[in-house]
Write an enzyme that holds these catalytic residues in place. Structure first.
Site, PDB file in Angstrom:
ATOM      1  N   ASP A 271      20.920 -14.979 -22.606  1.00  0.00           N
ATOM      2  CA  ASP A 271      22.121 -15.708 -22.196  1.00  0.00           C
ATOM      3  C   ASP A 271      22.064 -15.691 -20.686  1.00  0.00           C
ATOM      4  O   ASP A 271      22.366 -14.677 -20.053  1.00  0.00           O
ATOM      5  CB  ASP A 271      23.389 -15.009 -22.694  1.00  0.00           C
ATOM      6  CG  ASP A 271      24.613 -15.865 -22.420  1.00  0.00           C
ATOM      7  OD1 ASP A 271      24.791 -16.274 -21.248  1.00  0.00           O
ATOM      8  OD2 ASP A 271      25.386 -16.142 -23.345  1.00  0.00           O
ATOM      9  N   HIS A 272      21.652 -16.809 -20.099  1.00  0.00           N
ATOM     10  CA  HIS A 272      21.300 -16.741 -18.677  1.00  0.00           C
ATOM     11  C   HIS A 272      22.502 -16.428 -17.783  1.00  0.00           C
ATOM     12  O   HIS A 272      22.333 -15.984 -16.658  1.00  0.00           O
ATOM     13  CB  HIS A 272      20.532 -17.989 -18.222  1.00  0.00           C
ATOM     14  CG  HIS A 272      21.365 -19.210 -17.988  1.00  0.00           C
ATOM     15  ND1 HIS A 272      21.744 -20.049 -18.989  1.00  0.00           N
ATOM     16  CD2 HIS A 272      21.879 -19.728 -16.851  1.00  0.00           C
ATOM     17  CE1 HIS A 272      22.451 -21.040 -18.485  1.00  0.00           C
ATOM     18  NE2 HIS A 272      22.556 -20.875 -17.185  1.00  0.00           N
TER      19      HIS A 272
ATOM     20  N   HIS B 286      27.934 -18.288 -23.111  1.00  0.00           N
ATOM     21  CA  HIS B 286      28.121 -17.913 -21.712  1.00  0.00           C
ATOM     22  C   HIS B 286      29.560 -17.476 -21.385  1.00  0.00           C
ATOM     23  O   HIS B 286      29.783 -16.454 -20.743  1.00  0.00           O
ATOM     24  CB  HIS B 286      27.755 -19.072 -20.788  1.00  0.00           C
ATOM     25  CG  HIS B 286      26.412 -19.668 -21.067  1.00  0.00           C
ATOM     26  ND1 HIS B 286      25.315 -18.911 -21.397  1.00  0.00           N
ATOM     27  CD2 HIS B 286      25.972 -20.953 -21.070  1.00  0.00           C
ATOM     28  CE1 HIS B 286      24.268 -19.707 -21.584  1.00  0.00           C
ATOM     29  NE2 HIS B 286      24.648 -20.953 -21.397  1.00  0.00           N
TER      30      HIS B 286
HETATM   31  O1  LIG Z   1      23.242 -23.369 -21.217  1.00  0.00           O
HETATM   32  C1  LIG Z   1      23.697 -24.299 -20.576  1.00  0.00           C
HETATM   33  O2  LIG Z   1      24.011 -24.064 -19.293  1.00  0.00           O
HETATM   34  C2  LIG Z   1      24.163 -25.148 -18.387  1.00  0.00           C
HETATM   35  C3  LIG Z   1      24.910 -24.581 -17.191  1.00  0.00           C
HETATM   36  O3  LIG Z   1      24.155 -23.571 -16.610  1.00  0.00           O
HETATM   37  P1  LIG Z   1      24.352 -23.225 -15.069  1.00  0.00           P
HETATM   38  O4  LIG Z   1      23.561 -22.001 -14.858  1.00  0.00           O
HETATM   39  O5  LIG Z   1      23.840 -24.419 -14.315  1.00  0.00           O
HETATM   40  O6  LIG Z   1      25.820 -23.055 -14.868  1.00  0.00           O
HETATM   41  C4  LIG Z   1      24.911 -26.302 -18.996  1.00  0.00           C
HETATM   42  O7  LIG Z   1      24.905 -27.409 -18.107  1.00  0.00           O
HETATM   43  C5  LIG Z   1      24.250 -26.714 -20.292  1.00  0.00           C
HETATM   44  O8  LIG Z   1      25.012 -27.736 -20.919  1.00  0.00           O
HETATM   45  C6  LIG Z   1      24.142 -25.526 -21.224  1.00  0.00           C
HETATM   46  O9  LIG Z   1      23.322 -25.873 -22.325  1.00  0.00           O
END
Ligand SMILES: O=C1O[C@H](COP(=O)(O)O)[C@@H](O)[C@H](O)[C@H]1O
Ligand SMILES: NC(=O)C1=CN([C@@H]2O[C@H](COP(=O)(O)OP(=O)(O)OC[C@H]3O[C@@H](n4cnc5c(N)ncnc54)[C@H](OP(=O)(O)O)[C@@H]3O)[C@@H](O)[C@H]2O)C=CC1
Length: 510
Positions: free
Chosen positions: A194-195, A258
């Protein structure tokens, strides 16, 4: 004992030389995130010596073509720029393995190649398999790894797997995937990515709460009125994303993972230690305490879903959600969601956590705000304007990472008048360097065997349990709560404002 607060040096010292095998290596994630993350670790001297990278995908590419393709994108996206000399050295560690995900011969060939790499490196057989494919291939890849014996650690080494999102599309599919994962790899060797947990600011939530004496005594229902978590994005379905997104929607794409993960870090009890399970035991209690919106009526009251219609962002006209590339013109998928989360715990009884996510909002920003209660209205009633507002602690996850505290101050002058002022901490000015990308930290942690910043099986399943009730009310019930509309470039549907308005609150303007 692992420690999410340790500095980069300690992480580097603990990460092992290994071979990273990336499934889906010709794809977007590998080009834009994974390789640039590994390259930046190399630039910073963080990548353990001897790390090798094998890209696995079906296109008939040579090693050279693969490296050139990666380099082209790295030049565009690398956070530290692109140094041809460092790249040339780094690229020597990269090779390509051409195979279909379902071709068992391809995995046999991979196993042979990995053995050869181990011999070349003269080290242990440490392997990190990164499943960066579309989710429909997760099962095939995991089972094929097992078929080739690659799930088993070689003597003296280790074999770990990182699984990308989406981790299932509902509770049943997540449970199934967990069964498949646990039938191939041990839970301790499974890293569900989960980045958001790898973002520097997300890691700082625990530090803010537990390494400062002043916040924790106030961090409860006696002092906190409510919490808001907002993830706004100005972009829509560019780059062909509509095909995936229209099957997912904002709730499954961002909230289930997230944003609920961020919520758990804000709401959890202090862990007894900083081991991966010490932290995750506390997070899962938060997920378990979420009140379930298990009828269409509760969903209608506590959740708002919406789609944007065409509008303007930064002066440019943008299409409505249903007109976006690869989106069904009659789509019933939400590109905006606002949900009230209630935690039935001693600490948070009666404190709402309002979580919202939307595409095509005015800008890209993610933040958490803790809204404290008003002071008793006895002292300053006669002062013109009264007390301007309650204290708000804002944790800016991105961009302009930092923390600010809004408080009331006397305006200089003879009369007593007050204005809100901000104490503001910015990562960029305080530390003078850019934060590493989330994938850098997470890849390094997986090499070090530290799963603290990865989701555990029970966390993922509890989050799906909460989301499933809402999805069922939206798509399967007889009285489906309505889809709302908002103009692209605005801050979302009026119904989301009304949800807070009914409770005497309003969304913070970012
Ligand atoms: O996992 C996802 O994350 C992105 C947003 O990531 P971020 O690190 O740029 O905030 C999101 O745009 C995407 O829809 C989603 O699948
Ligand atoms: N892109 C991103 O920023 C993010 C992606 N993710 C997740 O990462 C995963 C991958 O996403 P992304 O990189 O964007 O997807 P892409 O569609 O860009 O890449 C898919 C990859 O899988 C390969 N592939 C597809 N079918 C097969 C097959 N039968 N055999 C072998 N290889 C095959 C493709 O090869 P080929 O080129 O030949 O088609 C390509 O390398 C998804 O689960 C996504 O949700 C998560 C967060 C962010």
């Amino acid at each position: 004992m692992s420690n999410p607060f340790r500095d980069d040096l300690v992480a580097r010292l603990r990460a092992d030389a290994c071979t990273v095998v990336i499934f889906g290596a010709t794809g977007d994630l590998n080009h834009r995130k994974l390789i640039p993350a590994l390259y930046n670790l190399a630039v910073d001297g963080e990548l353990p010596p001897g790390v090798r990278i094998v890209g696995f995908a079906r296109r008939d590419w040579s090693n050279e073509f693969f490296r050139e393709s990666l380099e082209k994108i790295n030049k565009e996206v690398s956070r530290s720029g692109h140094d041809p000399e460092v790249w040339a050295k780094f690229a020597e560690s990269i090779e390509y393995h051409c195979s279909e995900f379902t071709d068992q011969e391809g995995y046999k060939g991979l196993a042979e190649r990995l053995d050869a790499i181990d011999s070349e490196r003269g080290g242990k057989g440490n392997r990190l398999f990164y499943v960066a494919s579309a989710p429909e291939f997760f099962d095939d890849i995991l089972e094929s790894l097992k078929g080739a014996g690659l799930n088993e650690a070689k003597e003296g080494g280790w074999s770990r797997v990182i699984v990308e999102k989406p981790f299932g599309t509902d509770l049943a599919t997540a449970q199934h995937l967990n069964e498949v994962v646990n039938a191939t790899f041990q839970e301790k060797d499974t890293y569900r990515i989960d980045h958001y947990l790898g973002k520097e600011t997300a890691q700082n939530i625990m530090v803010l709460r537990f390494a400062n004496a002043i916040f924790e005594p106030l961090w409860n229902s006696s002092y906190v009125d409510h919490v808001q978590i907002t993830c706004a994005e100005h972009f829509g379905m560019e780059g062909g994303r509509g095909g995936y997104y229209d099957k997912s929607g904002a709730l499954r794409d961002m909230v289930q993972n997230h944003l609920l993960q961020l919520l758990s870090l804000v709401a959890m009890e202090p862990p007894t230690d900083l081991s991966a399970d010490g932290v995750r035991d506390e997070k899962v209690k938060v997920f378990r305490s979420m009140r379930q919106w298990d009828t269409p009526e509760k969903v209608a009251e506590n959740v708002v879903r919406g789609q944007y219609v065409k509008g303007y962002i930064n002066g440019e006209e943008v299409p409505g959600y249903r007109e976006e590339d690869r989106v069904n013109p009659e789509s019933e998928t939400e590109a905006y969601v606002a949900v009230k989360v209630m935690l039935d715990t001693w600490r948070w009884s009666g404190v709402p956590f309002y979580v919202r996510m939307g595409k095509r909002l005015p800008k890209k920003a993610t933040e958490i705000s803790i809204h404290f209660k008003d002071v008793p209205g006895v002292l300053f009633n006669a002062v013109p304007g009264g007390v301007p507002g309650a204290n708000v602690l804002v944790i800016r996850i991105q961009p302009d990472e930092g923390i600010s505290l809004r408080m009331n101050s006397k305006l200089p002058g003879a009369a007593v008048r007050m204005e809100p002022v901000k104490m503001d901490f910015h990562y960029s000015s305080s530390f003078g360097k850019s934060s590493p990308e989330a994938y850098e930290r997470l890849l390094l942690d997986a090499m070090a065997g530290d799963a603290t910043l990865f989701a555990r099986r029970d966390e993922v399943e509890e989050a799906w349990r909460f989301v499933d009730h809402i999805e069922r009310a939206w798509h399967e019930s007889d009285n489906k709560p309505p889809m709302t509309e908002f103009t692209a470039g605005s801050w979302g549907p009026k119904e989301a404002d009304e949800m807070l308005g009914r409770e005497g609150r309003e969304w913070r303007r970012l």
